[in-house]
Design a protein around this motif. Structure first.
Motif, mmCIF file in Angstrom:
data_model
loop_
_atom_site.group_PDB
_atom_site.id
_atom_site.type_symbol
_atom_site.label_atom_id
_atom_site.label_comp_id
_atom_site.label_asym_id
_atom_site.label_seq_id
_atom_site.Cartn_x
_atom_site.Cartn_y
_atom_site.Cartn_z
ATOM 1 N N GLU A 1 0.961 6.627 7.037
ATOM 2 C CA GLU A 1 1.156 7.978 6.980
ATOM 3 C C GLU A 1 -0.214 8.808 6.558
ATOM 4 N N ILE A 2 -0.029 10.037 6.510
ATOM 5 C CA ILE A 2 -1.142 10.711 6.047
ATOM 6 C C ILE A 2 -0.848 11.737 4.942
ATOM 7 N N GLY A 3 -1.553 11.709 3.940
ATOM 8 C CA GLY A 3 -1.274 12.650 2.642
ATOM 9 C C GLY A 3 -1.800 14.112 2.888
ATOM 10 N N PRO A 4 -1.364 14.787 1.899
ATOM 11 C CA PRO A 4 -1.606 16.484 1.929
ATOM 12 C C PRO A 4 -3.294 16.634 2.258
ATOM 13 N N ASN A 5 -3.997 15.739 1.616
ATOM 14 C CA ASN A 5 -5.634 15.962 1.490
ATOM 15 C C ASN A 5 -6.236 15.218 2.768
ATOM 16 N N GLY A 6 -5.422 14.687 3.667
ATOM 17 C CA GLY A 6 -5.859 13.875 4.790
ATOM 18 C C GLY A 6 -5.960 12.429 4.562
ATOM 19 N N GLU A 7 -5.643 11.901 3.247
ATOM 20 C CA GLU A 7 -6.006 10.494 2.924
ATOM 21 C C GLU A 7 -4.813 9.750 3.710
ATOM 22 N N ASP B 1 7.633 11.516 -3.348
ATOM 23 C CA ASP B 1 7.456 12.048 -2.054
ATOM 24 C C ASP B 1 6.843 10.952 -1.185
ATOM 25 N N GLU B 2 6.348 11.279 0.129
ATOM 26 C CA GLU B 2 5.707 10.635 1.241
ATOM 27 C C GLU B 2 4.970 11.348 1.922
ATOM 28 N N GLY B 3 3.778 10.813 2.846
ATOM 29 C CA GLY B 3 3.173 11.727 3.418
ATOM 30 C C GLY B 3 3.963 11.920 4.879
ATOM 31 N N THR B 4 3.147 12.604 5.620
ATOM 32 C CA THR B 4 3.505 12.605 6.904
ATOM 33 C C THR B 4 3.618 11.399 7.916
ATOM 34 N N PHE B 5 4.499 11.254 8.830
ATOM 35 C CA PHE B 5 4.334 9.943 9.315
ATOM 36 C C PHE B 5 3.601 9.957 10.593
ATOM 37 N N LEU C 1 0.903 -1.298 0.045
ATOM 38 C CA LEU C 1 0.039 -0.134 -0.042
ATOM 39 C C LEU C 1 0.889 1.249 0.233
ATOM 40 N N PRO C 2 0.643 2.208 -0.924
ATOM 41 C CA PRO C 2 1.713 3.147 -1.137
ATOM 42 C C PRO C 2 1.895 4.360 -0.121
ATOM 43 N N GLU C 3 3.039 4.939 -0.226
ATOM 44 C CA GLU C 3 3.308 6.003 0.702
ATOM 45 C C GLU C 3 2.913 7.114 -0.038
ATOM 46 N N GLN C 4 2.928 7.003 -1.474
ATOM 47 C CA GLN C 4 2.575 8.167 -2.486
ATOM 48 C C GLN C 4 1.850 7.276 -3.465
ATOM 49 N N ILE C 5 0.473 7.778 -3.880
ATOM 50 C CA ILE C 5 -0.261 7.409 -4.848
ATOM 51 C C ILE C 5 0.398 7.111 -6.092
#
Length: 624
Positions: free
Chosen positions: A592-598, A548-552, A283-287
């Motif tokens: 992680e959490i992406g920029p849009n909260g996903e 890139d990746e989301g916040t951890f 499951l990706p850290e960045q779509i």
């Protein structure tokens, strides 16, 4: 069909691997799932009623249902036939029993999903996944689809249908579907087989219950009465509530802490005591990116921290079982620990890609295995020794064999800590002198000295003290940047790293020391965005990967803990409460959490849930 899914009479069909009838099966958001499990494996159930990830018989076994990573990967779905309908999902209170409710124009129904816990040393068959379907109001017609795809959809299988169920059989594994029906039900109709999958429907009225049980033993299908399933439901509820009643936590966030504790327990492999980092892979850290890893293994670090969090809640059995598993790894090794193992202790984690799978929303490669298993990560010794120390303080005594294993590990560390390693984040850029690895080496020696001194245990005590002090002095000399006015990620750099949020937590530095407060401020300025925390800045600290990746999320909860310890409880509480809003509908978190909260990354993630527990405990003390 009429009650009694599945079947059209006896028959057998064979499907080529990977072929699929036309179905409308999209990949839902990662967070649109709940988790069920039996302490040997687990399944993800979507809010749409689909099991689209299930590996059997173990967490690290090949998938049977893998539609989460490719629509051709297999699924097991129950949903109303007629649209529109809405769905809601929740856990039966205090348990890992998941209920998905469907509201339609003509009635309301629910699917109750759970697995019977398989505890102790059992590794034989009997992994049973139960899907009980009920109508609670009006009339609901449910569509049912069971479409297994064995070995990541690489192995063909036969489908043998009888009046009492279905036997799906591939070369190396099998899955039996037992129909849940009542005496007097007419023979099943309206079910059909397409490319090895079974499709059907059932009409239920208020108070009626049917469904099926999926079992991994490959036995002959048999009809199961609703009363038998209800007894298994009661036993499962009793197991989870009896376990949860051991918790000593009575703080402000009991519901979230309890859910996190249950989640950590669900990630435990009961026969050995190992704990997996997550039940999923890739499951990706960045779509659309390549940061897709297989987390279905037992990391020494993740498991140690998980056990430590459970210990803080009053659970001790997990610590004893995990210590036994680690001692066996030591006896079968070469004097040092690998950073991860399979749940049975094997170390064959060869990484490969499933080229025939499209990945979650196009995120490739889909990886199985993990080549990071051969990395040198010095911090694992610190996490392990700290957990042993915490367990000892709570009455889990260290036996002779356990202490001998620990002394061997610390003697190895004494000779090897002063070298570059691959770091906690398993970057693919190469080895470096990571400050966190040195910090946790200090923790390992410190906890070893404390244990030996407290119990008068034999060891090279003077050597351990000397190495502890050498590490301490080296971190202050090379890990502290006078230019940055902060502790930095690696020696000689000016990059910050959120792993260092643990420095005060482990006692290396006092939480009010000016150097620590300056480091905390630096992390806040460079790695925190609206209370969410990045692990590091990949532009300033190349990690050998594209994208890139989301916040951890572990780091965000670590930030809460650090703020609370540093004397900022109200600020810490605000960050914590904001972080709780990112949980999914049943209180679960991915990595992680992406920029849009996903939610991004493998799901649910042990790291995140242990971080939530630690933050809640620290915050309760700071506020109270």
């Amino acid at each position: 069909m009429k009650p009694g899914f599945p079947g059209t009479g006896e028959g057998e069909r064979k499907t080529p691997s990977g072929k699929e009838p036309p179905v409308n099966h999209h990949q839902p958001p990662i967070a649109d799932h709940g988790l069920i499990g039996d302490l040997q494996t687990a399944a993800l159930v979507s809010t749409g009623g689909a099991i689209d990830w299930f590996c059997c018989p173990r967490f690290d076994s090949p998938s049977v249902f893998g539609a989460l990573l490719d629509p051709r990967g297999g699924h097991c779905r129950i949903r109303p036939v007629r649209e529109p309908y809405t769905s809601r999902q929740f856990y039966f209170p205090g348990t890992a029993v998941l209920i998905t409710r469907f509201m339609t124009r003509l009635g309301t129904g629910e699917v109750i999903d759970f697995m019977r816990p398989v505890t102790g040393g059992r590794t034989d068959g009997g992994h049973r996944l139960i899907r009980l379907v009920r109508c609670v109001r009006g009339t609901v017609e449910f569509a049912m689809e069971v479409v297994p795809r064995f070995d990541y959809a690489r192995s063909p299988h036969t489908t043998a249908v009888t009046e009492d169920g279905v036997l799906f059989h591939s070369e190396d594994s099998a899955l039996t579907l037992h129909a849940v029906r009542e005496p007097g039900d007419p023979p099943p109709v309206h079910a059909h087989v397409i490319e090895g999958g079974v499709y059907g429907s059932v009409i239920l009225k208020t108070g009626q219950a049917r469904g099926f049980a999926l079992e991994s033993d490959g036995g002959e299908p048999r009809a199961i009465r609703v009363a038998e399933i209800e007894r298994t439901f009661d036993d499962t509820v009793r197991f989870w509530r009896d376990w949860l009643n051991q918790s000593t936590y009575r703080g402000r966030w009991r519901e979230m802490v309890d859910r996190s504790a249950i989640t950590l327990k669900l990630l435990t492999y009961a026969p050995t005591g190992a704990m997996v980092a997550a039940p999923t892979t890739s499951l990706p850290e960045q779509i659309g990116g390549e940061r897709n890893w297989d987390y279905r293994y037992a990391w020494v670090r993740d498991a140690s921290l998980s056990v430590s969090s459970l210990l803080a809640l009053g659970f001790t059995d997990e610590a004893v079982a995990f210590a036994r598993w680690l001692r066996e790894r030591h006896l079968s090794g070469d004097g040092r620990l690998k950073i991860m193992y399979r749940v049975d202790g094997a170390s064959d984690l060869l990484e490969e890609s499933l080229a025939h799978w499209s990945g979650y929303r196009g995120s490739v490669p889909v990886r199985i295995g993990n080549s990071a298993a051969d990395q040198l990560q010095l911090d694992v010794y610190g996490e392990l020794l700290d957990t042993v120390y915490q367990a000892d303080r709570r009455g889990a005594e260290i036996g002779h064999d356990g202490w001998k294993a620990l002394t061997d590990l610390l003697d190895w560390l004494a000779a090897n800590w002063d070298q570059p390693d691959d770091g906690i984040w398993e970057t693919r850029e190469g080895k470096a002198d990571f400050t966190y690895g040195r910090l946790m080496s200090w923790v390992a020696f410190d906890r070893g000295v404390r244990l030996a001194t407290a119990h008068g245990l034999p060891c090279a005590l003077d050597s351990w003290r000397d190495e502890r002090d050498r590490v301490y002095d080296q971190i202050w000399e090379h890990g502290w940047s006078s230019l940055k006015q902060a502790f930095v990620q690696r020696y000689g750099s000016v990059s910050l790293d959120a792993s260092l949020l643990r420095m005060a937590d482990v006692g290396f530095i006092t939480p009010h020391d000016p150097s620590w407060l300056a480091t905390l401020a630096g992390i806040e300025n460079e790695l925190v965005t609206d209370s969410l925390v990045y692990r590091y800045d990949p532009d300033a600290s190349p990690d050998g990967l594209r994208g890139d990746e989301g916040t951890f999320s572990l780091c965000t909860f670590g930030y809460v803990t650090a703020l609370a310890r540093a004397g900022y409880p109200e600020k810490a509480r605000l960050v914590f409460e904001k972080m709780l809003t990112y949980a999914n509908h049943v209180g679960l978190y991915a990595e992680e959490i992406g920029p849009n909260g996903e939610q991004l990354g493998n799901f649910p993630q042990a790291f995140t849930h242990l971080g939530l527990i630690d933050a809640a405990l620290t915050l309760d003390r700071a506020i109270g």
